[in-house]
Design an enzyme around this catalytic site. Structure first.
Site, PDB file in Angstrom:
ATOM      1  N   ASP A  21       0.797  -1.074  -0.007  1.00 16.39           N
ATOM      2  CA  ASP A  21       0.054  -0.032   0.025  1.00 16.39           C
ATOM      3  C   ASP A  21       0.713   1.091   0.171  1.00 16.39           C
ATOM      4  O   ASP A  21       0.413   2.179   0.465  1.00 16.39           O
ATOM      5  CB  ASP A  21      -1.023  -0.039   1.198  1.00 16.39           C
ATOM      6  CG  ASP A  21      -2.067  -1.153   1.322  1.00 16.39           C
ATOM      7  OD1 ASP A  21      -2.197  -1.853   0.252  1.00 16.39           O
ATOM      8  OD2 ASP A  21      -1.986  -1.818   2.552  1.00 16.39           O
ATOM      9  N   GLY A  23       1.607   2.913  -2.624  1.00 19.29           N
ATOM     10  CA  GLY A  23       1.307   4.101  -3.872  1.00 19.29           C
ATOM     11  C   GLY A  23       1.907   3.516  -4.805  1.00 19.29           C
ATOM     12  O   GLY A  23       2.277   4.512  -5.652  1.00 19.29           O
ATOM     13  N   GLY A  25       0.762   2.121  -7.632  1.00 11.70           N
ATOM     14  CA  GLY A  25       0.075   2.373  -8.657  1.00 11.70           C
ATOM     15  C   GLY A  25       0.282   3.624  -9.472  1.00 11.70           C
ATOM     16  O   GLY A  25       0.297   3.572 -10.593  1.00 11.70           O
ATOM     17  N   ALA A  47      -3.424  -8.050  -3.456  1.00 16.76           N
ATOM     18  CA  ALA A  47      -3.280  -6.843  -3.820  1.00 16.76           C
ATOM     19  C   ALA A  47      -4.353  -5.938  -4.102  1.00 16.76           C
ATOM     20  O   ALA A  47      -5.378  -6.336  -4.302  1.00 16.76           O
ATOM     21  CB  ALA A  47      -2.295  -6.831  -4.957  1.00 16.76           C
ATOM     22  N   HIS A  49      -5.427  -1.901  -6.102  1.00 12.07           N
ATOM     23  CA  HIS A  49      -5.132  -0.442  -6.281  1.00 12.07           C
ATOM     24  C   HIS A  49      -6.334   0.118  -7.016  1.00 12.07           C
ATOM     25  O   HIS A  49      -6.837  -0.406  -7.806  1.00 12.07           O
ATOM     26  CB  HIS A  49      -3.739  -0.469  -7.163  1.00 12.07           C
ATOM     27  CG  HIS A  49      -3.491  -1.576  -8.293  1.00 12.07           C
ATOM     28  ND1 HIS A  49      -2.768  -2.619  -7.981  1.00 12.07           N
ATOM     29  CD2 HIS A  49      -4.034  -2.042  -9.428  1.00 12.07           C
ATOM     30  CE1 HIS A  49      -2.642  -3.592  -9.025  1.00 12.07           C
ATOM     31  NE2 HIS A  49      -3.612  -3.080  -9.790  1.00 12.07           N
ATOM     32  N   GLN A 224       2.570  -6.108  -3.071  1.00 13.12           N
ATOM     33  CA  GLN A 224       2.740  -6.183  -1.644  1.00 13.12           C
ATOM     34  C   GLN A 224       4.028  -5.163  -1.331  1.00 13.12           C
ATOM     35  O   GLN A 224       4.600  -4.461  -2.343  1.00 13.12           O
ATOM     36  CB  GLN A 224       2.798  -7.523  -1.055  1.00 13.12           C
ATOM     37  CG  GLN A 224       1.433  -8.079  -0.831  1.00 13.12           C
ATOM     38  CD  GLN A 224       1.051  -8.733  -2.083  1.00 13.12           C
ATOM     39  OE1 GLN A 224       1.732  -9.450  -2.931  1.00 13.12           O
ATOM     40  NE2 GLN A 224      -0.108  -8.566  -2.482  1.00 13.12           N
ATOM     41  N   ASP A 333       2.416  14.872   1.227  1.00 11.68           N
ATOM     42  CA  ASP A 333       1.545  16.178   1.633  1.00 11.68           C
ATOM     43  C   ASP A 333       0.839  15.855   2.981  1.00 11.68           C
ATOM     44  O   ASP A 333       0.257  16.674   3.818  1.00 11.68           O
ATOM     45  CB  ASP A 333       0.633  16.415   0.674  1.00 11.68           C
ATOM     46  CG  ASP A 333      -0.207  15.232   0.109  1.00 11.68           C
ATOM     47  OD1 ASP A 333       0.527  14.459  -0.462  1.00 11.68           O
ATOM     48  OD2 ASP A 333      -1.334  15.216   0.270  1.00 11.68           O
TER      49      ASP A 333
HETATM   50  P1  IMP Z   1      -2.334 -12.440   2.672  1.00 12.96           P
HETATM   51  O1  IMP Z   1      -1.435 -12.444   1.650  1.00 12.96           O
HETATM   52  O2  IMP Z   1      -3.759 -12.571   2.268  1.00 12.96           O
HETATM   53  O3  IMP Z   1      -1.981 -14.254   2.909  1.00 12.96           O
HETATM   54  O4  IMP Z   1      -2.117 -11.987   3.931  1.00 12.96           O
HETATM   55  C1  IMP Z   1      -0.924 -11.611   4.710  1.00 12.96           C
HETATM   56  C2  IMP Z   1      -0.673 -10.726   5.157  1.00 12.96           C
HETATM   57  O5  IMP Z   1      -0.045  -9.631   4.198  1.00 12.96           O
HETATM   58  C3  IMP Z   1      -1.655  -9.669   6.012  1.00 12.96           C
HETATM   59  O6  IMP Z   1      -1.278  -9.075   6.865  1.00 12.96           O
HETATM   60  C4  IMP Z   1      -2.243  -8.933   4.927  1.00 12.96           C
HETATM   61  O7  IMP Z   1      -3.134  -7.659   5.392  1.00 12.96           O
HETATM   62  C5  IMP Z   1      -0.929  -8.551   4.017  1.00 12.96           C
HETATM   63  N1  IMP Z   1      -1.112  -8.238   2.754  1.00 12.96           N
HETATM   64  C6  IMP Z   1      -1.146  -9.016   1.684  1.00 12.96           C
HETATM   65  N2  IMP Z   1      -1.272  -8.170   0.532  1.00 12.96           N
HETATM   66  C7  IMP Z   1      -1.369  -6.795   0.896  1.00 12.96           C
HETATM   67  C8  IMP Z   1      -1.378  -5.776   0.213  1.00 12.96           C
HETATM   68  O8  IMP Z   1      -1.491  -5.904  -0.944  1.00 12.96           O
HETATM   69  N3  IMP Z   1      -1.168  -4.481   0.710  1.00 12.96           N
HETATM   70  C9  IMP Z   1      -0.990  -4.429   2.245  1.00 12.96           C
HETATM   71  N4  IMP Z   1      -1.097  -5.716   2.857  1.00 12.96           N
HETATM   72  C10 IMP Z   1      -1.108  -6.921   2.277  1.00 12.96           C
END
Ligand code: IMP
Length: 409
Positions: A21, A23, A25, A47, A49, A224, A333
């Site tokens: 997360d 940013g 994208g 993921a 976006h 991620q 910002d």
């Molecule tokens: P999983 O990938 O769904 O197995 O989740 C494992 C951990 O990774 C958890 O803490 C999720 O919240 C985090 N996570 C997985 N994908 C993302 C992402 O795209 N952004 C933020 N956290 C993620």
């Protein structure tokens, strides 16, 4: 932005440095127009976006954020795990914008399939854990478990008879996890999806190497973030794939020597969804302020994100692990109203009080030139450069495409 290709070279990766997360994208969207191929390498529908199509906001989970750029080849590589009903929903949205989208989408025969049953298992495993991970429940862990057990189903298998494979899997899933799976319904979902995307399934490794030989340019879109990496992240509170530069190259079958740059993306502060250690986590009112100003709610799950401050040691480690050549610091910002900005110095010992730097208390929204930034905001950027040894080449100053400072030499 004339300097983009001369600074990044023909094969560039955009990689998250924190807990996802960051940013990514937006920078992918900005850079995509300079590249011929946009490739996603690992992860799955965990993921998320936000993409604006024809003026309407959508959240994409599987298609790379660069998919909107007409005329670009879009590759979903071997390391990705594919939930096909989710893919179909996204394709439907994109086809309204670009009727020819499927002609430029390529999906690896080696990518593994996420069944609805994997999502059920993800939920059941979370319920049974004494320490929850807080997964997105998108079936990611169970699909990679199947892959590592060598019992997974790959995109290339879907052209053949999958009925018996699915029946076998259904019995095994019931035995191992007590989860009921309906093989006939799973098969129908997969067949319906293949009617639409079957022609896109191909040898993407060969395709990417042909592209390299033809001197085409490739933008790799990481998913991620580094702190969620299965090997190097905050295990066990991580995802089930390799989220680093090396993981992205492996996921696509591109050799390390082909890579010409790696852009690390980090927020000017920090967020995390799900459980696990977060040493710079903000508390109370400060945490809420960052969440509201930064719009910090999960794109995939809608969960409020935990918020906190920059951890320079994590950034330095991420820069080393990923071989970053450039930084993109996003959402500067969001800190505009802070009196003081806490942060963990790179050499701070565990549990030490956070250091602080003075805030700038003025709006940086929409600034496009580094010289216009208040002195204290430049102080934060220069601190990142000093602690990590990597130049900050892109600075986000708002959600819009043009709200970005670019410093490429
Ligand atoms: P999983 O990938 O769904 O197995 O989740 C494992 C951990 O990774 C958890 O803490 C999720 O919240 C985090 N996570 C997985 N994908 C993302 C992402 O795209 N952004 C933020 N956290 C993620």
């Amino acid at each position: 932005m004339k300097k983009v290709l001369s600074s990044l070279g023909p094969v560039s990766a955009v990689i998250g440095a924190q807990w996802g997360d960051e940013g990514k994208g937006k920078i992918v969207d900005i850079l995509a127009e300079h590249f011929d191929v946009i490739a996603r390498a690992t992860g799955g529908a965990n993921a998320g976006h936000t993409i604006i199509v024809e003026g309407k906001k959508h959240v994409f989970h599987l298609l790379p954020s660069g998919s909107l750029h007409k005329g670009k080849e879009v590759v979903i590589g071997s390391g990705v795990v594919m939930h096909l009903p989710t893919l179909l929903e996204e394709i439907e949205i994109l086809r309204a914008h670009d009727a020819d989208f499927l002609a430029r989408l390529r999906i690896s025969t080696e990518a593994h399939v996420v069944l609805d049953a994997h999502k059920e298992i993800d939920g059941a495993l979370e319920e049974s854990r004494s320490k929850r991970i807080g997964t997105t429940k998108r079936g990611i862990g169970p699909a990679y478990m199947d892959k590592a057990m060598r019992t997974g189903i790959r995109m290339g298998d879907l052209a053949g008879d999958i009925g018996s494979l699915l029946r076998e899997k259904s019995a095994a899933i019931k035995r191992m996890y007590g989860v009921e799976m309906n093989p006939a319904e799973e098969e129908k979902r997969l067949r319906d999806a293949m009617d639409i995307v079957g022609a896109c399934v191909t040898d993407t490794v060969g395709l990417l190497h042909d592209a390299l030989e033809a001197k085409k340019t490739i933008l790799i879109e990481g998913a991620q973030g580094t702190l969620l990496d299965l090997d190097h992240g905050t295990y066990p509170y991580v995802t089930s794939s390799s989220t680093t530069t090396a993981g992205a190259l492996q996921g696509l079958g591109i050799p390390p020597r082909a890579l010409t740059s790696a852009i690390g993306v980090a927020k000017a502060y920090c967020t995390r969804v799900g459980e696990g250690d977060f040493p710079t986590e903000a508390q109370g009112e400060a945490s809420q302020r960052l969440r509201e100003r930064g719009g910090e709610y999960g794109a995939t799950t809608g969960r409020p994100r935990r918020t906190g401050w920059l951890h320079m040691g994590d950034l330095r480690r991420a820069a080393r692990l990923n071989g970053f050549t450039h930084w993109n610091i996003t959402k500067l910002d969001v800190l505009d109203a802070e009196d003081e900005i806490p942060f963990a110095a790179a050499d701070a010992s565990d549990g030490a009080a956070l250091a602080r730097m003075p805030g700038w208390k003025s709006s940086t929204v929409g600034l496009q030139s580094y010289d216009e930034l208040p002195k204290n905001a430049r102080g934060l950027i220069e601190r990142v450069e000093k602690e990590t040894g990597v130049p900050v080449s892109f600075i986000g100053t708002g959600p819009e495409r043009q709200q970005m400072i670019t410093r490429l030499s």
